[in-house]
Design a protein around this motif. Structure first.
Motif, short mmCIF file in Angstrom:
data_model
loop_
_atom_site.label_atom_id
_atom_site.label_comp_id
_atom_site.label_asym_id
_atom_site.label_seq_id
_atom_site.Cartn_x
_atom_site.Cartn_y
_atom_site.Cartn_z
N LEU A 50 0.83 -1.21 0.00
CA LEU A 50 0.00 0.00 0.00
C LEU A 50 0.86 1.26 0.00
O LEU A 50 0.36 2.35 -0.27
CB LEU A 50 -0.94 0.01 1.22
CG LEU A 50 -2.07 -1.02 1.17
CD1 LEU A 50 -2.82 -1.07 2.48
CD2 LEU A 50 -3.03 -0.73 0.02
N LEU A 51 2.13 1.10 0.34
CA LEU A 51 3.10 2.20 0.23
C LEU A 51 4.29 1.70 -0.56
O LEU A 51 4.61 0.50 -0.52
CB LEU A 51 3.59 2.62 1.62
CG LEU A 51 2.69 3.48 2.49
CD1 LEU A 51 3.37 3.72 3.84
CD2 LEU A 51 2.37 4.80 1.83
N LEU B 86 -7.42 -1.55 -2.68
CA LEU B 86 -6.07 -1.53 -3.24
C LEU B 86 -5.25 -2.76 -2.84
O LEU B 86 -4.27 -3.09 -3.49
CB LEU B 86 -5.33 -0.25 -2.81
CG LEU B 86 -5.96 1.06 -3.28
CD1 LEU B 86 -5.14 2.25 -2.84
CD2 LEU B 86 -6.13 1.07 -4.80
N LEU B 87 -5.67 -3.42 -1.75
CA LEU B 87 -4.98 -4.64 -1.33
C LEU B 87 -5.28 -5.82 -2.25
O LEU B 87 -4.53 -6.79 -2.28
CB LEU B 87 -5.45 -5.04 0.08
CG LEU B 87 -4.78 -4.36 1.26
CD1 LEU B 87 -5.57 -4.66 2.52
CD2 LEU B 87 -3.36 -4.86 1.40
N MET B 152 -7.26 11.64 -8.37
CA MET B 152 -6.11 12.54 -8.16
C MET B 152 -6.33 13.46 -6.96
O MET B 152 -5.40 13.77 -6.23
CB MET B 152 -5.89 13.42 -9.40
CG MET B 152 -5.24 12.70 -10.54
SD MET B 152 -5.16 13.73 -12.00
CE MET B 152 -3.79 14.76 -11.58
N SER B 153 -7.57 13.90 -6.77
CA SER B 153 -7.82 14.92 -5.75
C SER B 153 -8.17 14.33 -4.39
O SER B 153 -8.18 15.05 -3.40
CB SER B 153 -8.95 15.84 -6.20
OG SER B 153 -10.15 15.12 -6.33
N MET B 154 -8.45 13.02 -4.32
CA MET B 154 -9.05 12.49 -3.09
C MET B 154 -8.13 12.58 -1.88
O MET B 154 -8.59 12.63 -0.75
CB MET B 154 -9.50 11.04 -3.29
CG MET B 154 -8.36 10.09 -3.37
SD MET B 154 -8.92 8.43 -3.52
CE MET B 154 -7.34 7.64 -3.86
N ARG B 155 -6.81 12.59 -2.08
CA ARG B 155 -5.92 12.62 -0.92
C ARG B 155 -5.64 14.06 -0.45
O ARG B 155 -4.93 14.26 0.53
CB ARG B 155 -4.60 11.91 -1.24
CG ARG B 155 -4.78 10.42 -1.44
CD ARG B 155 -3.47 9.71 -1.61
NE ARG B 155 -3.63 8.44 -2.29
CZ ARG B 155 -3.96 7.31 -1.69
NH1 ARG B 155 -4.18 7.29 -0.41
NH2 ARG B 155 -4.08 6.19 -2.39
N ILE B 220 -3.69 6.56 -8.24
CA ILE B 220 -4.29 6.11 -6.98
C ILE B 220 -3.25 5.62 -5.97
O ILE B 220 -3.57 5.42 -4.80
CB ILE B 220 -5.35 5.02 -7.28
CG1 ILE B 220 -6.41 5.02 -6.18
CG2 ILE B 220 -4.73 3.64 -7.44
CD1 ILE B 220 -7.69 4.41 -6.61
N GLU B 221 -2.00 5.49 -6.40
CA GLU B 221 -0.95 5.07 -5.47
C GLU B 221 -0.62 6.19 -4.51
O GLU B 221 -1.00 7.33 -4.70
CB GLU B 221 0.32 4.68 -6.25
CG GLU B 221 0.20 3.37 -6.98
CD GLU B 221 0.32 2.15 -6.08
OE1 GLU B 221 0.89 2.27 -4.99
OE2 GLU B 221 -0.17 1.08 -6.48
N ASP B 222 0.16 5.86 -3.46
CA ASP B 222 0.50 6.88 -2.45
C ASP B 222 1.31 8.01 -3.05
O ASP B 222 2.01 7.86 -4.01
CB ASP B 222 1.30 6.25 -1.32
CG ASP B 222 2.65 5.73 -1.77
OD1 ASP B 222 3.64 6.13 -1.19
OD2 ASP B 222 2.69 4.90 -2.70
#
Lengths: 233, 222
Positions: A50-51, B86-87, B152-155, B220-222
């Protein structure tokens, strides 16, 4: 199963992990201990893909991350601090949804098995938003083991649980370890860790300070070892 | 596996929405308020109606679509469910398609209520097959773009403000094309007369669906 070497993770200039080496093999139950901000959760999130690591090599179930993350995810179950469940779906619908994402074979039977395993068969058709914290945590574990992963990552799984729920969780985790899975559990709770884990890794400020097997714990006990590691930073 | 994932996400979004009615009801109430307000503000003669209708309809759809996009992925994150998605060992493009389709379904459901109400209020026939095709193509492109930008904006802590700021400039060619095509069709022009706007719509849809499929994994990745 899990191999980490020279792992560094930085967030906006702050270093959470500093060149960490970590290894876990099949059948091991590793307790990741350490004070707040030690990097326990960050390590679990990287292992769960996840990271992304800033530097270093990470292999989970033989798959290098982040490049083969999709393959690694198939082997990983993750119990995060939050339950990762949909409050407006029932327990059964939540497991069915995640089972579809993991392409779990014979899904209806497997969902029943998991509901039985976590003791929620009676509440399978209740909406998750009506569940107590303990029930949520049990269902979260059910979600994590639904696809029968080889590796189970747990982030503070005892938070907010009452005594009865803690005992049930102890029994469930013990069962998972007995089945030969790798368990890596981040926890502040030395008592639960001491009861269950086969190895104790103490992280301080992103470094692995101590790594001992159960049989190597000194006579003063785990608590003294922990205090020593934390104070030596 | 791709289609199974898309279906699972669409099913989950529809069931969740059916139970909590948060997104669709907000979109619908907003859309109905807008067309009622325009009805009182613009007491139009029949000539002016054809010109103004497409503008009113697409302003309504654009803003109520944005309401839906804002909740689409951010609600997953707020409830802590995004990490669960995401997992999963699934193609992230399938997650994107599932979320985009659920956004499209909510927009189409809003249109199913809004178009008849608008027809009654303004005494205008909107049930022209070519116009309905423009609505479908316009909403498809808008949902494709909006879903990607909501990722893109959700975080961001300013995501409610950030999404429209990102979305409207990029969606401008699409909105111009749908308004022009809709105006022409509602004025009684044949499909061939607005063909160039329809072509632009189709090209826009293809480009943004393709780009979104390619970049969503990174977005969507960190």
């Amino acid at each position: 199963m899990i191999e980490v070497s020279c792992l560094t993770k930085r967030f906006d200039g702050k270093t959470a992990l500093r060149g960490l080496d970590f290894r876990a093999v099949a059948g091991e139950f590793v307790a990741l201990l350490g004070p707040n901000g030690a990097g326990k959760t960050t390590l679990l999130y990287i292992l769960a893909s996840l990271l992304r690591p800033t530097k270093g090599e990470v292999r989970v179930a033989g798959c290098p991350l982040p490049h083969h993350a999709a393959a690694a995810r198939r082997s990983v179950g993750f119990v995060a601090h939050q339950p990762l469940l949909y409050p407006d779906l029932t327990a059964r619908e939540n497991l069915t949804f995640f089972g579809r994402l993991y392409a779990v074979p014979h899904l209806p039977q497997r969902v029943d098995e998991v509901l039985c395993l976590v003791g929620l068969m009676e509440c399978g058709n209740n909406l998750v938003r009506t569940f107590s914290r303990g029930m949520l945590q049990r269902l979260a574990i059910g979600r994590a083991v639904l696809h029968d992963p080889q590796i189970l990552l747990l982030d503070e799984p005892y938070t907010g649980l009452d005594q009865a729920a803690c005992e049930m969780l102890d029994a469930m985790l013990h069962l998972q370890a007995m089945q030969g899975r790798v368990l890596v559990m981040a926890s502040h709770d030395l008592g639960h860790a001491a009861r269950l884990a086969s190895r104790f890794d103490i992280l301080v400020s992103g470094n692995l300070k101590v790594s001992v097997f159960r049989e190597q714990i000194p006579a003063e006990g785990l608590s003294a070892l922990y205090q020593q590691a934390v104070q030596s930073q | 596996m791709f289609l199974r994932t898309v279906w699972a996400i669409l099913w989950k979004d529809l069931v969740t929405e059916w139970r909590n009615r948060q997104t669709f009801s907000a979109m619908l109430v907003f859309a109905l308020v807008v067309i009622f307000l325009f009805n009182f503000a613009l007491e139009l003669n029949r000539g002016a109606q054809a010109v103004v209708t497409s503008g009113v309809i697409w302003v309504t759809f654009a803003f109520c679509g944005t309401l839906g996009f804002n909740r689409s992925l951010s609600a997953e994150q707020d409830r802590g469910c995004l990490d669960g998605l995401l997992l999963a060992p699934v193609n992230r493009a399938a997650i994107y398609v599932g979320k985009a389709l659920s956004n499209l379904v909510f927009m189409l459901a809003t249109a199913v209520v809004v178009l008849p109400v608008y027809s009654l209020l303004y005494n205008t026939n909107l049930f022209i097959p070519a116009f309905l095709l423009v609505v479908l193509l316009g909403m498809l492109g808008y949902a494709a773009l909006g879903t990607m930008l909501s990722g893109m904006s959700m975080r961001s802590r300013m995501r409610d403000l950030l999404l429209p700021v990102l979305l409207f400039p990029v969606a401008l060619p699409l909105l111009v094309a749908v308004v022009k095509a809709s105006s022409g069709l509602l004025e009684g022009q044949p499909l061939s007369a607005v063909r160039h706007w329809m072509d632009l719509l189709v090209v826009y849809d293809i480009i943004f669906v393709t780009v979104s499929l390619l970049v969503f994994d990174e977005v969507i990745e960190d």
